[in-house]
Motif scaffolding. Structure first.
Motif, PDB file in Angstrom:
ATOM      1  N   GLN A 140       0.829  -1.205   0.000  1.00  0.00           N
ATOM      2  CA  GLN A 140       0.000   0.000   0.000  1.00  0.00           C
ATOM      3  C   GLN A 140       0.867   1.260   0.000  1.00  0.00           C
ATOM      4  OE1 GLN A 140      -2.168  -0.880   3.583  1.00  0.00           O
ATOM      5  NE2 GLN A 140      -3.999  -1.568   2.463  1.00  0.00           N
ATOM      6  N   ARG A 180       2.473   1.817  -3.425  1.00  0.00           N
ATOM      7  CA  ARG A 180       1.519   2.352  -4.403  1.00  0.00           C
ATOM      8  C   ARG A 180       1.266   3.838  -4.152  1.00  0.00           C
ATOM      9  NH1 ARG A 180      -3.125  -2.403  -4.703  1.00  0.00           N
ATOM     10  NH2 ARG A 180      -1.905  -3.902  -5.908  1.00  0.00           N
ATOM     11  N   GLU A 181       1.073   4.204  -2.882  1.00  0.00           N
ATOM     12  CA  GLU A 181       0.824   5.610  -2.561  1.00  0.00           C
ATOM     13  C   GLU A 181       2.043   6.470  -2.869  1.00  0.00           C
ATOM     14  OE1 GLU A 181      -2.020   7.452  -1.333  1.00  0.00           O
ATOM     15  OE2 GLU A 181      -2.685   5.673  -2.437  1.00  0.00           O
ATOM     16  N   SER A 236       4.260   5.985  -5.249  1.00  0.00           N
ATOM     17  CA  SER A 236       4.294   6.203  -6.695  1.00  0.00           C
ATOM     18  C   SER A 236       3.237   7.205  -7.130  1.00  0.00           C
ATOM     19  CB  SER A 236       4.083   4.882  -7.433  1.00  0.00           C
ATOM     20  OG  SER A 236       5.157   4.001  -7.201  1.00  0.00           O
ATOM     21  N   ARG A 237       2.062   7.129  -6.521  1.00  0.00           N
ATOM     22  CA  ARG A 237       0.980   8.036  -6.911  1.00  0.00           C
ATOM     23  C   ARG A 237       1.275   9.467  -6.483  1.00  0.00           C
ATOM     24  NH1 ARG A 237      -3.205  10.441  -4.726  1.00  0.00           N
ATOM     25  NH2 ARG A 237      -2.813   9.536  -2.674  1.00  0.00           N
ATOM     26  N   VAL A 238       1.724   9.637  -5.222  1.00  0.00           N
ATOM     27  CA  VAL A 238       1.945  10.975  -4.681  1.00  0.00           C
ATOM     28  C   VAL A 238       3.170  11.633  -5.308  1.00  0.00           C
ATOM     29  CG1 VAL A 238       2.555  12.248  -2.574  1.00  0.00           C
ATOM     30  CG2 VAL A 238       0.774  10.495  -2.505  1.00  0.00           C
ATOM     31  N   GLY A 260       2.838  10.501  -9.732  1.00  0.00           N
ATOM     32  CA  GLY A 260       1.581  10.464 -10.459  1.00  0.00           C
ATOM     33  C   GLY A 260       1.364   9.175 -11.216  1.00  0.00           C
ATOM     34  N   LEU A 261       1.996   8.082 -10.741  1.00  0.00           N
ATOM     35  CA  LEU A 261       1.913   6.797 -11.422  1.00  0.00           C
ATOM     36  C   LEU A 261       1.116   5.801 -10.584  1.00  0.00           C
ATOM     37  CD1 LEU A 261       5.631   6.466 -12.580  1.00  0.00           C
ATOM     38  CD2 LEU A 261       3.698   7.292 -13.931  1.00  0.00           C
ATOM     39  N   GLU A 262       0.420   4.899 -11.269  1.00  0.00           N
ATOM     40  CA  GLU A 262      -0.290   3.826 -10.593  1.00  0.00           C
ATOM     41  C   GLU A 262       0.568   2.565 -10.638  1.00  0.00           C
ATOM     42  OE1 GLU A 262      -3.013   4.014  -8.833  1.00  0.00           O
ATOM     43  OE2 GLU A 262      -3.224   6.161  -9.281  1.00  0.00           O
TER      44      GLU A 262
END
Length: 240
Positions: A134, A137-138, A140-142, A145-147
């Motif tokens: 988790q 993933r967060e 990379s997103r924060v 901007g990647l999933e």
């Protein structure tokens, strides 16, 4: 009989990703001129479970490997340990070469670093409530901007656990070392590292660009800048 002087010690301190010699493949040839040691920071032992960041332990690793003194080359978060070592033992650290230094506690109140802390701070605060996947993933997103997809391999899971255990670099106890020859090399891609570099330049460091995004040490220009800097502070023209 002609006597040959021993090559000067140089220790390399990696960032948060690749570690040990694998983090410095473009600079292995420096061993032809210097006594090079490619360190592993605290918690980066490939045979053991990852450990939380320990700034003091990282500093001690640098100092223990400097022997009677030498030069320190560091990347990203590794620059924290390099600067702490120079503050603790200025008699041992002869120069600093910092590639994309993540010395964010020095620029904590400057605009770009402040924005970065506001964006990444909540993720650090939540890391004890998230599992490794988790958090990865967060992250990379924060940050990008990647999933990110699911963790596929054992090494991926170890890397994710290590990432979750890393402390915010802006919490490191850093101070400037006046008069210490310091080279800062950035890739010219990210305002955060440019802000740190400009701050260090305002205190006397030499700031240069080499491309290569977050790894300017992997470029031909980055290696050339390091070589020229070291020769300027040591007066060496090569290994005897």
């Amino acid at each position: 009989m002609r006597l040959h002087s021993l090559p000067e010690r140089m220790v390399f301190v990696h960032g948060a990703g690749l570690y040990g010699a694998a983090a410095w493949t473009n600079l292995h040839g420096m061993a032809l001129e210097y006594d090079c040691l490619f360190l592993r920071r605290h918690g980066f032992d490939p045979q053991a479970e990852p450990l939380p960041t320990d700034f003091d332990a990282d500093m001690r690793i640098v100092l223990e490997n400097l022997g009677t003194g030498g030069h320190v080359v560091a990347h990203a978060e590794g620059a924290v340990a390099a600067m702490m070592a120079a503050v603790e033992r200025p008699d041992l650290v002869r120069s600093l070469a910092l590639f994309e230094p993540a010395c964010l506690s020095l620029t904590a109140d400057l605009p770009v670093t402040t924005t970065y802390r506001e964006r990444r701070g909540p993720l650090f605060a939540a890391r004890d409530r998230l599992d490794d996947e988790q958090y990865s993933r967060e992250f990379s997103r924060v940050l990008f901007g990647l999933e990110a997809g699911p963790l596929q391999t054992g090494p991926d899971r170890v890397a994710a656990r290590r990432l979750r255990l890393q402390a915010p670099p802006w919490e490191a106890p850093l101070h400037i070392v006046p008069g210490l020859p310091t080279l800062v090399v950035t890739g010219g891609w990210e305002p955060l590292y440019e802000e740190v570099a400009e701050y260090l330049a305002s205190t006397g460091a030499v700031h240069r660009h080499a491309g290569g995004n977050h790894r300017p040490q992997d470029t031909t220009e980055g290696r050339a800048l390091l070589t020229a800097f070291l020769r300027s502070v040591t007066g060496r023209v090569g290994r005897p």
